[in-house]
Design a protein around this motif. Sequence first.
Motif, PDB file in Angstrom:
ATOM      1  N   GLY A   1      -1.722  -3.830  -6.185  1.00 48.45           N
ATOM      2  CA  GLY A   1      -3.089  -3.443  -6.494  1.00 48.45           C
ATOM      3  C   GLY A   1      -3.173  -2.695  -7.802  1.00 48.45           C
ATOM      4  O   GLY A   1      -2.152  -2.392  -8.436  1.00 48.45           O
ATOM      5  N   GLY A   2      -4.381  -2.363  -8.210  1.00 49.57           N
ATOM      6  CA  GLY A   2      -4.596  -1.673  -9.472  1.00 49.57           C
ATOM      7  C   GLY A   2      -4.040  -0.261  -9.486  1.00 49.57           C
ATOM      8  O   GLY A   2      -3.682   0.263 -10.540  1.00 49.57           O
ATOM      9  N   THR A   3      -3.954   0.370  -8.322  1.00 48.70           N
ATOM     10  CA  THR A   3      -3.469   1.750  -8.276  1.00 48.70           C
ATOM     11  C   THR A   3      -2.151   1.905  -7.513  1.00 48.70           C
ATOM     12  O   THR A   3      -1.409   2.846  -7.772  1.00 48.70           O
ATOM     13  CB  THR A   3      -4.517   2.678  -7.622  1.00 48.70           C
ATOM     14  OG1 THR A   3      -4.852   2.164  -6.332  1.00 48.70           O
ATOM     15  CG2 THR A   3      -5.787   2.735  -8.452  1.00 48.70           C
ATOM     16  N   ALA A   4      -1.865   1.000  -6.574  1.00 48.11           N
ATOM     17  CA  ALA A   4      -0.655   1.152  -5.764  1.00 48.11           C
ATOM     18  C   ALA A   4       0.014  -0.193  -5.512  1.00 48.11           C
ATOM     19  O   ALA A   4      -0.644  -1.234  -5.449  1.00 48.11           O
ATOM     20  CB  ALA A   4      -0.984   1.816  -4.427  1.00 48.11           C
ATOM     21  N   ILE A   5       1.353  -0.131  -5.380  1.00 49.54           N
ATOM     22  CA  ILE A   5       2.145  -1.287  -4.952  1.00 49.54           C
ATOM     23  C   ILE A   5       2.638  -0.974  -3.547  1.00 49.54           C
ATOM     24  O   ILE A   5       3.336   0.027  -3.335  1.00 49.54           O
ATOM     25  CB  ILE A   5       3.351  -1.518  -5.884  1.00 49.54           C
ATOM     26  CG1 ILE A   5       2.893  -1.749  -7.331  1.00 49.54           C
ATOM     27  CG2 ILE A   5       4.183  -2.701  -5.399  1.00 49.54           C
ATOM     28  CD1 ILE A   5       4.033  -1.734  -8.347  1.00 49.54           C
ATOM     29  N   LYS A   6       2.258  -1.800  -2.581  1.00 51.16           N
ATOM     30  CA  LYS A   6       2.670  -1.582  -1.196  1.00 51.16           C
ATOM     31  C   LYS A   6       3.663  -2.684  -0.825  1.00 51.16           C
ATOM     32  O   LYS A   6       3.372  -3.864  -0.982  1.00 51.16           O
ATOM     33  CB  LYS A   6       1.465  -1.623  -0.251  1.00 51.16           C
ATOM     34  CG  LYS A   6       0.378  -0.613  -0.600  1.00 51.16           C
ATOM     35  CD  LYS A   6      -0.779  -0.717   0.370  1.00 51.16           C
ATOM     36  CE  LYS A   6      -1.958   0.117  -0.094  1.00 51.16           C
ATOM     37  NZ  LYS A   6      -2.671  -0.505  -1.231  1.00 51.16           N
ATOM     38  N   LEU A   7       4.840  -2.276  -0.341  1.00 53.94           N
ATOM     39  CA  LEU A   7       5.879  -3.225   0.029  1.00 53.94           C
ATOM     40  C   LEU A   7       6.299  -2.998   1.471  1.00 53.94           C
ATOM     41  O   LEU A   7       6.234  -1.863   1.972  1.00 53.94           O
ATOM     42  CB  LEU A   7       7.138  -3.056  -0.828  1.00 53.94           C
ATOM     43  CG  LEU A   7       7.066  -3.065  -2.332  1.00 53.94           C
ATOM     44  CD1 LEU A   7       6.782  -1.682  -2.872  1.00 53.94           C
ATOM     45  CD2 LEU A   7       8.393  -3.585  -2.896  1.00 53.94           C
ATOM     46  N   ALA A   8       6.745  -4.054   2.108  1.00 57.14           N
ATOM     47  CA  ALA A   8       7.308  -3.904   3.448  1.00 57.14           C
ATOM     48  C   ALA A   8       8.301  -5.033   3.709  1.00 57.14           C
ATOM     49  O   ALA A   8       8.201  -6.121   3.139  1.00 57.14           O
ATOM     50  CB  ALA A   8       6.217  -3.908   4.508  1.00 57.14           C
TER      51      ALA A   8
END
Length: 300
Positions: free
Chosen positions: A10-17
């Motif tokens: 995303g524009g503000t955060a990278i979320k990984l799993a």
Amino acid sequence: MDQVIGIDLGGTAIKLARFTAEGELLAQLERPTPQPAVPGAVTMALCEAVAELDPGRQAASVGVGLPGPMDAQARVARVCINLPGWEEVPLAEWLEPRLQRRVTLANDGNCAVVGEAWRGAAKGFEDVVLLTLGTGVGGGVLINGALFTGHNGAAAEPGLIGVDPAGPPCNSGNRGSLEQYASITALRRLCDREPRELSEAADAGQSEAIQTWDQYGRQLGVGVSSLVYLFTPQLVLLGGGLAGAAHHFLPAVRREVERRVQAVSREGLRIEACALGNGAGRLGAAKLALQRLGGMMTHD
């Protein structure tokens, strides 16, 4: 045990799993998106984050959800209108030698609807429209249980439909797109407060905050009404960063749809918040990686 990594950029955060092939969460990580979020910096941030998430290299494939359309082969990010410098970026080609894993790309809204269909609020539904309400407004569409991607892979972009020809300009080149009335920026135009703060104020019964969310819901409802006429879904899901406040604006969205959409086009329609919250995108990215690349470790 086959494992897969899902990434929501995303524009503000990278979320990984990291997940099992059945979608069970094994490990998760969130990192800030580099600013400015130019392709090279984001590529390196993704590589570092994957190394941290999966140091034992247990996952064989990676799915990456991005805010924009991919090419038909799901290898190139055609454009990400709210990220600088993202035009025709061959991200899969850049990542694969660095990660030593196979990579597939997908639109973040498409990822979200796939995730919700797999283990969330869209499970058991065949025809679904999902909107992600955040920095921009993305989305995804299921028709007869299959992801609708259009003839060249660029669909669907429900946040970019026009709702007001004289409205604010959009990075897409459109004016008055739904994104300009339903994003976090749009909410700030109504009331210059952080969404979380505005939600807490409405929870506390502050009338100005309640009215702001109602106005926001009406604006969103105008766009949802057009999408309902187009797709006549069984279910409209609202996700993304603003979905945590859905209880404040869902009633206004539903009222607007009831007012604008003829009964036959909204028969049995449900409009709900996503069940997986911000986790839907990374789960859907993982699911698409499993579908497209398989779960088995490959050696070229």
